[in-house]
Design a protein around this motif. Structure first.
Motif, PDB file in Angstrom:
ATOM      1  N   ARG A 270       0.807  -1.225   0.000  1.00  0.00           N
ATOM      2  CA  ARG A 270       0.000   0.000   0.000  1.00  0.00           C
ATOM      3  C   ARG A 270       0.836   1.270   0.000  1.00  0.00           C
ATOM      4  NH1 ARG A 270      -0.856   4.103   2.276  1.00  0.00           N
ATOM      5  NH2 ARG A 270       0.702   3.528   3.844  1.00  0.00           N
ATOM      6  N   ARG A 271       0.536   2.175  -0.898  1.00  0.00           N
ATOM      7  CA  ARG A 271       1.202   3.478  -0.988  1.00  0.00           C
ATOM      8  C   ARG A 271       0.169   4.503  -1.448  1.00  0.00           C
ATOM      9  NH1 ARG A 271       4.381   1.295   1.198  1.00  0.00           N
ATOM     10  NH2 ARG A 271       6.571   0.831   0.828  1.00  0.00           N
ATOM     11  N   SER A 272       0.419   5.762  -1.149  1.00  0.00           N
ATOM     12  CA  SER A 272      -0.388   6.821  -1.759  1.00  0.00           C
ATOM     13  C   SER A 272       0.190   7.069  -3.146  1.00  0.00           C
ATOM     14  CB  SER A 272      -0.305   8.105  -0.931  1.00  0.00           C
ATOM     15  OG  SER A 272      -0.838   7.874   0.352  1.00  0.00           O
TER      16      SER A 272
ATOM     17  N   ARG B 223       0.058   9.257  -6.676  1.00  0.00           N
ATOM     18  CA  ARG B 223      -0.403  10.555  -7.199  1.00  0.00           C
ATOM     19  C   ARG B 223      -0.100  10.737  -8.676  1.00  0.00           C
ATOM     20  NH1 ARG B 223       2.066  10.867  -2.352  1.00  0.00           N
ATOM     21  NH2 ARG B 223       0.879  11.638  -0.563  1.00  0.00           N
TER      22      ARG B 223
ATOM     23  N   ALA C 195      -4.913  19.485  -3.165  1.00  0.00           N
ATOM     24  CA  ALA C 195      -4.576  18.869  -1.864  1.00  0.00           C
ATOM     25  C   ALA C 195      -3.374  17.947  -2.017  1.00  0.00           C
ATOM     26  CB  ALA C 195      -5.778  18.094  -1.324  1.00  0.00           C
ATOM     27  N   MET C 196      -3.242  17.342  -3.209  1.00  0.00           N
ATOM     28  CA  MET C 196      -2.172  16.371  -3.415  1.00  0.00           C
ATOM     29  C   MET C 196      -0.915  17.027  -3.992  1.00  0.00           C
ATOM     30  SD  MET C 196      -4.822  13.583  -4.832  1.00  0.00           S
ATOM     31  CE  MET C 196      -3.703  12.524  -5.665  1.00  0.00           C
TER      32      MET C 196
ATOM     33  N   PHE D 122     -11.002   5.646   5.187  1.00  0.00           N
ATOM     34  CA  PHE D 122      -9.778   5.921   4.423  1.00  0.00           C
ATOM     35  C   PHE D 122      -8.914   4.660   4.355  1.00  0.00           C
ATOM     36  CE2 PHE D 122      -8.843  10.810   4.828  1.00  0.00           C
ATOM     37  CZ  PHE D 122      -9.772  11.046   3.830  1.00  0.00           C
TER      38      PHE D 122
ATOM     39  N   TYR E  98      -7.816   2.567   1.066  1.00  0.00           N
ATOM     40  CA  TYR E  98      -6.423   2.295   0.674  1.00  0.00           C
ATOM     41  C   TYR E  98      -6.218   0.804   0.422  1.00  0.00           C
ATOM     42  CZ  TYR E  98      -3.811   6.709   1.344  1.00  0.00           C
ATOM     43  OH  TYR E  98      -3.271   7.963   1.206  1.00  0.00           O
TER      44      TYR E  98
ATOM     45  N   CYS F 221      -5.279   7.874  -2.917  1.00  0.00           N
ATOM     46  CA  CYS F 221      -4.646   8.920  -2.100  1.00  0.00           C
ATOM     47  C   CYS F 221      -5.711   9.661  -1.285  1.00  0.00           C
ATOM     48  CB  CYS F 221      -3.871   9.915  -2.965  1.00  0.00           C
ATOM     49  SG  CYS F 221      -2.875  11.037  -1.950  1.00  0.00           S
ATOM     50  N   ALA F 222      -5.537   9.608   0.029  1.00  0.00           N
ATOM     51  CA  ALA F 222      -6.442  10.366   0.912  1.00  0.00           C
ATOM     52  C   ALA F 222      -6.180  11.852   0.749  1.00  0.00           C
ATOM     53  CB  ALA F 222      -6.200   9.955   2.365  1.00  0.00           C
ATOM     54  N   ASN F 223      -7.189  12.652   0.991  1.00  0.00           N
ATOM     55  CA  ASN F 223      -7.034  14.114   0.957  1.00  0.00           C
ATOM     56  C   ASN F 223      -7.353  14.668   2.347  1.00  0.00           C
ATOM     57  OD1 ASN F 223      -8.474  14.793  -2.377  1.00  0.00           O
ATOM     58  ND2 ASN F 223      -6.609  13.736  -1.748  1.00  0.00           N
ATOM     59  N   GLY F 224      -6.434  15.464   2.873  1.00  0.00           N
ATOM     60  CA  GLY F 224      -6.652  16.048   4.200  1.00  0.00           C
ATOM     61  C   GLY F 224      -7.442  17.341   4.156  1.00  0.00           C
ATOM     62  N   THR F 225      -7.545  17.956   2.978  1.00  0.00           N
ATOM     63  CA  THR F 225      -8.309  19.204   2.882  1.00  0.00           C
ATOM     64  C   THR F 225      -9.332  19.089   1.757  1.00  0.00           C
ATOM     65  OG1 THR F 225      -6.655  20.120   1.383  1.00  0.00           O
ATOM     66  CG2 THR F 225      -6.436  20.693   3.699  1.00  0.00           C
TER      67      THR F 225
HETATM   68  C1  FMN Z   1      -5.858  11.579   6.959  1.00  0.00           C
HETATM   69  C2  FMN Z   1      -4.932  11.640   5.791  1.00  0.00           C
HETATM   70  C3  FMN Z   1      -4.867  12.779   5.041  1.00  0.00           C
HETATM   71  C4  FMN Z   1      -4.040  12.853   3.944  1.00  0.00           C
HETATM   72  N1  FMN Z   1      -4.047  13.961   3.183  1.00  0.00           N
HETATM   73  C5  FMN Z   1      -3.285  14.026   2.069  1.00  0.00           C
HETATM   74  C6  FMN Z   1      -3.378  15.136   1.209  1.00  0.00           C
HETATM   75  O1  FMN Z   1      -4.143  16.079   1.437  1.00  0.00           O
HETATM   76  N2  FMN Z   1      -2.590  15.137   0.115  1.00  0.00           N
HETATM   77  C7  FMN Z   1      -1.754  14.114  -0.192  1.00  0.00           C
HETATM   78  O2  FMN Z   1      -1.090  14.190  -1.187  1.00  0.00           O
HETATM   79  N3  FMN Z   1      -1.661  13.027   0.627  1.00  0.00           N
HETATM   80  C8  FMN Z   1      -2.422  12.959   1.723  1.00  0.00           C
HETATM   81  N4  FMN Z   1      -2.371  11.838   2.524  1.00  0.00           N
HETATM   82  C9  FMN Z   1      -1.452  10.765   2.204  1.00  0.00           C
HETATM   83  C10 FMN Z   1      -0.201  10.843   3.049  1.00  0.00           C
HETATM   84  O3  FMN Z   1       0.606  11.921   2.587  1.00  0.00           O
HETATM   85  C11 FMN Z   1       0.536   9.521   2.969  1.00  0.00           C
HETATM   86  O4  FMN Z   1      -0.267   8.504   3.518  1.00  0.00           O
HETATM   87  C12 FMN Z   1       1.863   9.567   3.709  1.00  0.00           C
HETATM   88  O5  FMN Z   1       2.749  10.479   3.127  1.00  0.00           O
HETATM   89  C13 FMN Z   1       2.523   8.196   3.766  1.00  0.00           C
HETATM   90  O6  FMN Z   1       2.734   7.705   2.453  1.00  0.00           O
HETATM   91  P1  FMN Z   1       2.095   6.364   1.951  1.00  0.00           P
HETATM   92  O7  FMN Z   1       0.599   6.486   2.032  1.00  0.00           O
HETATM   93  O8  FMN Z   1       2.551   6.242   0.539  1.00  0.00           O
HETATM   94  O9  FMN Z   1       2.597   5.269   2.833  1.00  0.00           O
HETATM   95  C14 FMN Z   1      -3.198  11.758   3.608  1.00  0.00           C
HETATM   96  C15 FMN Z   1      -3.266  10.606   4.377  1.00  0.00           C
HETATM   97  C16 FMN Z   1      -4.120  10.536   5.448  1.00  0.00           C
HETATM   98  C17 FMN Z   1      -4.208   9.269   6.242  1.00  0.00           C
END
Ligand code: FMN
Length: 457
Positions: free
Chosen positions: A267-269, A271, A364-365, A407, A411, A422-426
């Protein structure tokens, strides 16, 4: 200006104070009587003075010291005040020669005003403090203070003057009283770095939604039961054209799925997106695996449902929307996911806002203007009143916790399916509100999650 004093007294839970010689017994509401014996009769006199209108700390000290040894008397009084505060048996009043200015109620056991006098220099209202109306009165509260001051008109005027212009807080002043209660800070003081990081709203929500204030109900109190009905578990169908999603074969998924451990390791985010768009079948499977309804329990109180992710109280206040920029088999638009019928409802005239929601995800990303944007943004909305109907003081906290759980499942499922998650925090709640015609008190977007096909790099 006349003196303003802080009077200490027993609160309304202390029903009576009985005294026989040095033996004192407090009758306390919903509690067995609390009896103790004071070492010196004059200490008992001071404790007795806490009934009725109460007394200032210095007059309590004076009464207790009538038999001599003021230092020992002062220690004894503070010891008893600490014990009474531990049981949340005290209240306080700010008053001047003309009468009361405000009364103080503790939110939590152990809360006590500071005993000393404010330091030299201007004092200002602490940045965590605020005034609002509660129970028909004006109250001064703070995320950093476990008490509340009910201010009358004169008290409010004094507070307004202090808010307009920070000022020194000499002994026996309104400012000194508020400083002792914890609502003022020294203008020149440097805030510690860790504390600087806490914003007003963060501390208030944290403090108010935990069990940090034992006088305040936080938890499943069902406070609206019998007042009005809970919104139903199944959100009434949204207007729009309905698109059934393909049936999903759980057997096939079980065959094709990797182990939890393997998915977790992979699992990775992601983009970066591929040239080809995600398909309607993939989106349908994703939604089915994350947020379809798997069970429904009717109840005379509040109906509840199950989904693949755990949710506080099984209330499942979350709704899911897709903002589609591009997807083979689905036109660009905003869709509501009918989790009960595994179908999408296309919201009319939503193409432009779908694009804006996905754009917002890209921001956001941290995607650059020329970067390929996600194909789809899943918008998680909360029908908060459903949760708040049961949970008092913590509904928004619980909804965010639920979204966090979602979330993670998103993932895991996306990774297992080879999608780019990819989760978004905003995010901007107004976009969904506008396109879906939501009353923001009934339902509001609280989180977004981007999806697409993974690209190279
Ligand atoms: C609650 C939450 C909010 C996040 N918000 C953002 C975001 O707004 N933009 C983004 O690019 N990644 C976001 N992420 C992804 C994190 O940046 C990412 O999980 C973290 O850097 C670790 O990398 P990985 O998911 O590849 O292991 C978010 C993740 C979580 C759990």
């Amino acid at each position: 200006m006349g003196n303003v004093d802080l009077f200490y007294r027993f609160n309304a839970d202390v029903l009576s104070v009985k005294r026989e010689g040095n033996r004192i017994v407090l009758d306390v509401r919903d509690h067995r009587p609390i009896g103790f014996t004071v070492a010196v009769a004059s200490h008992g006199d001071a404790i007795e003075a806490l009934s009725g209108d109460g007394a200032t700390l210095s007059s309590l000290d004076g009464m207790a010291a009538a038999a001599g040894d003021p230092a020992a008397a002062s220690r004894a009084i503070r010891h008893y005040l600490e014990r009474f505060a531990f049981g949340r048996l005290l209240a306080w009043q700010l008053a001047d020669g003309e009468g009361p200015l405000g009364t103080v109620a503790a939110f939590a056991a152990r809360y006590q005003p500071r005993w000393g006098e404010p330091p030299a220099g201007d004092q200002q209202l602490c940045r965590f403090a605020y005034v609002r109306r509660a129970d028909g009165e004006a109250v001064l509260e703070s995320g950093n203070v476990r008490s509340r001051v009910h201010l009358n008109g004169r008290g409010l005027s004094m507070l307004a003057a202090l808010l307009a212009a920070p000022a020194p807080a000499p002994p026996a002043s309104f400012a000194a009283g508020l400083w002792q209660l914890g609502f003022l800070e020294t203008c020149a003081a440097v805030e510690p770095e860790a504390r600087r990081c806490w914003e007003f709203q963060d501390l208030l929500m944290h403090e108010a939604s935990r069990n940090n204030r034992d006088a305040v109900a936080v938890g499943g109190t069902y406070r609206f039961d019998g007042v009005f009905a809970s919104p139903p578990a199944v959100k009434p169908a949204m207007p729009g054209s309905r698109i059934g999603l393909d049936e999903v074969d759980p057997g096939r998924i079980r065959q094709a799925s990797s182990s939890v451990d393997e998915v977790q390791a992979r699992r990775r985010s992601v983009r970066r997106y591929a040239a080809e768009p995600v398909s309607r079948a993939s989106i349908g499977e994703f939604l089915w695996r994350v947020c379809r309804t798997t069970g429904y329990i009717e109840s005379s109180r509040q109906d509840i449902i199950s989904r693949p992710y755990p949710a506080g109280g099984s209330i499942n206040e979350l709704e899911f929307y897709l903002a589609v920029r591009r997807c083979s088999g689905l036109d660009p638009a905003v869709y509501h996911y009918d989790s009960h019928g595994h179908a999408l409802v296309r919201l009319a005239g939503s193409e432009r806002i779908a694009g804006k929601i996905v754009e917002r995800s890209g921001t956001a990303m941290g995607l650059a203007e020329g970067d390929q944007k996600p194909d789809v943004t899943v918008v998680i909305a909360s029908r908060l009143p459903r949760l708040a109907w049961k949970y008092e003081g913590m509904a928004y906290r619980a909804s965010l916790m639920n979204a966090g759980v979602v979330f993670h499942l998103m993932y895991m499922v996306a990774t297992d399916m080879g999608l780019a998650p990819c989760a978004n925090g905003t995010g901007d709640s107004r976009l969904l509100q506008e396109v879906a015609g939501l009353d923001r008190f009934e339902e509001t977007a609280i989180a977004e999650f981007a999806l697409g096909m993974p690209g190279a790099g």
